[in-house]
Design a protein around this motif. Structure first.
Motif, short mmCIF file in Angstrom:
data_model
loop_
_atom_site.label_atom_id
_atom_site.label_comp_id
_atom_site.label_asym_id
_atom_site.label_seq_id
_atom_site.Cartn_x
_atom_site.Cartn_y
_atom_site.Cartn_z
N GLY A 469 34.04 40.81 39.31
CA GLY A 469 35.08 41.58 40.00
C GLY A 469 36.14 42.07 39.03
O GLY A 469 36.63 43.20 39.15
N ALA A 470 36.50 41.21 38.07
CA ALA A 470 37.50 41.61 37.07
C ALA A 470 36.98 42.77 36.23
O ALA A 470 37.74 43.70 35.90
CB ALA A 470 37.84 40.41 36.19
N ALA A 471 35.70 42.73 35.87
CA ALA A 471 35.12 43.81 35.07
C ALA A 471 35.14 45.13 35.85
O ALA A 471 35.42 46.19 35.28
CB ALA A 471 33.69 43.46 34.66
N PHE A 472 34.86 45.05 37.16
CA PHE A 472 34.88 46.27 37.96
C PHE A 472 36.31 46.81 38.08
O PHE A 472 36.54 48.02 37.98
CB PHE A 472 34.31 46.01 39.35
CG PHE A 472 34.32 47.22 40.24
CD1 PHE A 472 33.37 48.22 40.08
CD2 PHE A 472 35.30 47.38 41.22
CE1 PHE A 472 33.39 49.35 40.88
CE2 PHE A 472 35.33 48.50 42.03
CZ PHE A 472 34.37 49.50 41.86
N SER A 473 37.27 45.92 38.29
CA SER A 473 38.66 46.35 38.40
C SER A 473 39.14 46.99 37.10
O SER A 473 39.93 47.94 37.12
CB SER A 473 39.56 45.15 38.74
OG SER A 473 39.19 44.59 39.99
N ARG A 474 38.65 46.47 36.00
CA ARG A 474 39.10 46.95 34.69
C ARG A 474 38.40 48.23 34.27
O ARG A 474 39.03 49.18 33.81
CB ARG A 474 38.85 45.84 33.66
CG ARG A 474 39.36 46.12 32.26
CD ARG A 474 39.13 44.92 31.35
NE ARG A 474 37.72 44.59 31.21
CZ ARG A 474 37.15 43.48 31.69
NH1 ARG A 474 37.88 42.60 32.36
NH2 ARG A 474 35.86 43.25 31.52
N GLY A 479 31.75 48.94 33.56
CA GLY A 479 32.13 47.60 33.12
C GLY A 479 31.39 46.51 33.89
O GLY A 479 30.98 45.49 33.31
N LEU A 480 31.20 46.73 35.19
CA LEU A 480 30.46 45.76 36.01
C LEU A 480 29.02 45.64 35.54
O LEU A 480 28.48 44.53 35.41
CB LEU A 480 30.52 46.20 37.47
CG LEU A 480 29.69 45.40 38.48
CD1 LEU A 480 30.12 43.94 38.51
CD2 LEU A 480 29.80 46.02 39.87
N ILE A 481 28.38 46.77 35.28
CA ILE A 481 26.98 46.77 34.83
C ILE A 481 26.86 46.04 33.50
O ILE A 481 25.95 45.22 33.29
CB ILE A 481 26.46 48.21 34.72
CG1 ILE A 481 26.33 48.83 36.11
CG2 ILE A 481 25.12 48.25 33.99
CD1 ILE A 481 26.14 50.34 36.09
N CYS A 532 25.67 44.35 44.93
CA CYS A 532 26.96 43.77 45.31
C CYS A 532 27.81 44.85 45.98
O CYS A 532 27.42 46.02 46.01
CB CYS A 532 27.67 43.20 44.09
SG CYS A 532 27.82 44.37 42.72
N GLY A 533 28.96 44.45 46.50
CA GLY A 533 29.74 45.38 47.31
C GLY A 533 30.87 46.08 46.60
O GLY A 533 31.62 46.84 47.23
N PHE A 534 31.02 45.84 45.30
CA PHE A 534 32.11 46.48 44.58
C PHE A 534 31.94 48.00 44.61
O PHE A 534 30.88 48.53 44.29
CB PHE A 534 32.15 46.00 43.12
CG PHE A 534 32.39 44.53 42.99
CD1 PHE A 534 33.63 43.99 43.29
CD2 PHE A 534 31.37 43.68 42.57
CE1 PHE A 534 33.85 42.62 43.17
CE2 PHE A 534 31.58 42.32 42.44
CZ PHE A 534 32.82 41.79 42.75
N GLY A 535 32.99 48.69 45.02
CA GLY A 535 32.96 50.15 45.03
C GLY A 535 32.24 50.76 46.20
O GLY A 535 32.10 51.99 46.27
#
Length: 596
Positions: A469-474, A479-481, A532-535
């Motif tokens: 989650g931190a990688a996606f936020s950043r 970053g998430l991948i 996952c549900g990010f984004g």
């Protein structure tokens, strides 16, 4: 599953020490055998020297799990004198399911590869073709493995772990110059041992293996020492057919596509979620169907399969799917471990909260009992047996040195806290609560299951850690991948060898449905917004998906599809905190701190 020891020495046969022998027998209680071969080696650096007589020593212990009978190891071919020490579970070869004992079949195919190489114009070509044949076979295996194979025809030694590193194998050169391979550290020190990397297949050409006097100890004794620089690494490649002498990595590169605009919604009706349920079910079925009756069945317990059970999403999902695969009359054990943590207990006492059981207040015990209740509600025709594994602090201390010995060369506070939890959980001894006898007094119980299911791998594949989650936020999707890709790539290095050494100590085998090659390959090729549900868009407030965390959302949706509405909403919790093995004595200690 098996325990392996191998040594290559110019000073006679080198066997594992007594302690290591005992630990290897714990891994493989059904059979123990030693086989030795003498081989003459010419030193390529000196044409004047006499050939060196070296001793190849093979030791195997066996936990017999496959086929209808015990197959002793090491496997030795009487015609060629080739030898195999094999520790693994090959579920398929070239996509075809294996019937019977996998070690026997793999040895047979290895012998075919070295005996019948394709047409060659010289002995060198013949040897190269034999290596290519061995690599082709290794590339065709689906399932966890670590093995040592001596090709006596071409004077070559092969050793490797599968590309995900699901079985332990360590290597090192000891003080006397002998080269060793072992399922665990041979001796009390980890100085001379390191994990065999999961980056390829390792080959020693015994016609050109280098032994030299390269240390004070060996010079004084006049005994040549093995030079590890002669080990050749043949790296895994996904497109190995385009490259000579490269084993094929079954896991393709990560799908790094990023959505154009907003990502589509992820719901219980998303095609990828339905396929996920199907593919996970297939992976699980291979690992729990046709499991042999445990040898302790005569004592009254005939349980074949148990789950390392925190009550979290991953393990409960495996339990729920197991219900649909196994016959209804089979009991499934749920092994839930909780520790007496003196620091936590003292803190509770100082606040006046020291009421009730120190075990029942553990986070994993609370979630475990809740998930146990939900399994009973959703699957009432199954007898689930919840095994409360309670570990007093004094018992933790009594076993701590053994755990440290098993997990070596890993040597941090975090390694110890995780290894302790797995060690006692896989022992499988505790108070048993049967779902069909809930009013009965719980009884002391030890599971007879030799197969233990683990949810390991789900967090790495489906973005289950807070850092995702931190990688996606950043850095958004890119970053998430990258974070998921990093986690998947270092699975074997970080966790699996250590976990295998600890769990196997009890003569049980951990199986990882989330880490099946075909399953992993399918997952890494999914776009990240289907894992996952990010984004992804938030669902309507009145929909079943409302309130699901973004971490591992695809798995949460599978749980919803299977009726596990509470488990679908469980938060991620590290095992060392859920079971309270972390920070038992001091609060100001870091997981990365080295043990003293």
């Amino acid at each position: 599953m098996c325990g392996i020891f191998f040594s290559l020495s110019a000073s006679g046969a080198v066997l594992p020490n007594e302690e290591t022998c005992c630990l290897l027998r714990k891994r493989g209680p059904d059979n123990y055998h030693v086989h030795s071969v003498e081989h003459k080696i010419t030193n390529p650096r000196s044409s004047n020297e006499e050939p060196i007589a070296v001793q190849l020593t093979f030791v195997s212990t066996v936990l017999s799990m496959r086929g209808g009978y015990l197959v002793p190891q090491p496997l030795v071919d009487p015609t060629t004198q080739s030898v195999l020490c094999y520790n693994g579970d090959a579920w398929k070869i070239s996509g075809e399911p294996i019937q019977g004992n996998d070690a026997e079949l793999i040895f047979k195919l290895l012998l075919q590869a070295i005996n019948h190489p394709s047409k060659a114009t010289s002995s060198a070509d013949s040897s190269t073709n034999a290596v290519q044949g061995v690599l082709a076979l290794i590339s065709s295996i689906s399932g966890p493995f670590a093995f040592v194979f001596y090709d006596a025809i071409n004077s070559k030694l092969f050793f490797t772990r599968d590309s995900l590193g699901r079985r332990s194998l360590l290597q090192g050169v000891n003080e006397s110059g002998a080269f060793k391979l072992c399922s665990l550290c041979d001796g009390t020190s980890s100085t001379h041992f390191s994990e065999v990397e999961t980056d390829g297949v390792y080959v020693v050409d015994l016609e050109h293996a280098i032994f030299q006097n390269n240390s004070i100890a060996t010079k004084s004794a006049g005994t040549p020492s093995f030079d590890a620089s002669c080990i050749q690494t043949l790296l895994w490649e996904h497109n190995a057919s385009d490259l000579p002498l490269r084993p094929r990595n079954p896991v393709p590169p990560m799908n790094k596509s990023i959505p154009e605009g907003e990502a589509p919604p992820l719901t219980v009706e998303t095609t990828a979620v339905k396929e996920l349920e199907h593919n996970l079910r297939q992976s699980l079925a291979m690992r729990i169907q046709n499991v042999r009756e445990p040898p302790t069945a005569s004592s009254g317990s005939n349980v074949k399969v148990a789950v390392l059970f925190s009550g979290g999403l991953d393990c409960t999902l495996l339990a729920r799917l197991s219900h649909e695969i196994l016959p209804k009359e089979e009991v499934i054990d749920l092994l839930n471990v909780a520790f007496e943590n003196p620091r936590v207990a003292a803190a509770a006492k100082s606040k006046g909260d020291a009421t009730g059981s120190v075990y029942e207040s553990c986070p994993d015990r609370i979630t475990g009992r809740a998930a146990f209740a939900e399994l009973q509600r959703v699957c009432p025709d199954r007898n689930w047996r919840f095994v409360a594994v309670d570990v007093p602090y004094q018992e933790t201390l009594a076993h701590r040195e053994t755990v440290k010995r098993l997990m070596r060369p890993h040597n941090t506070e975090m390694d110890l806290s995780i290894a302790c939890a797995l060690y006692f959980a896989s022992r499988g001894q505790g108070l048993a609560f049967d779902s069909r006898q809930l009013d009965a007094q719980p009884m002391q119980y030890a599971t007879s299951a030799r197969v233990l299911l683990s949810g390991l791998g789900a967090d790495e594949l489906f973005a289950g850690y807070s850092r995702h989650g931190a990688a996606f936020s950043r850095d958004g999707f890119a970053g998430l991948i990258d974070e998921i890709n990093l986690d998947v790539s270092r699975l074997g290095k970080r966790n699996l060898g250590r976990d295998n050494r600890v769990i196997a100590h009890w003569g049980r085998e951990a199986r990882f449905p989330f880490l099946d090659e075909e399953f992993v390959s399918w997952v890494v090729q999914l776009p990240v917004w289907e894992k996952c549900g990010f984004g992804t868009p938030l669902p309507p407030a009145d929909s079943p998906e409302a309130g699901l965390d973004s971490e591992k959302k695809a798995l949460r949706l599978v749980a919803l599809r299977l009726g596990m509405t509470n488990v679908a909403r469980e938060k991620k919790r590290a095992i060392q905190f859920g079971s309270r093995t972390a920070k038992m004595e001091k609060s100001k200690v870091k997981g990365t701190d080295a043990l003293t």
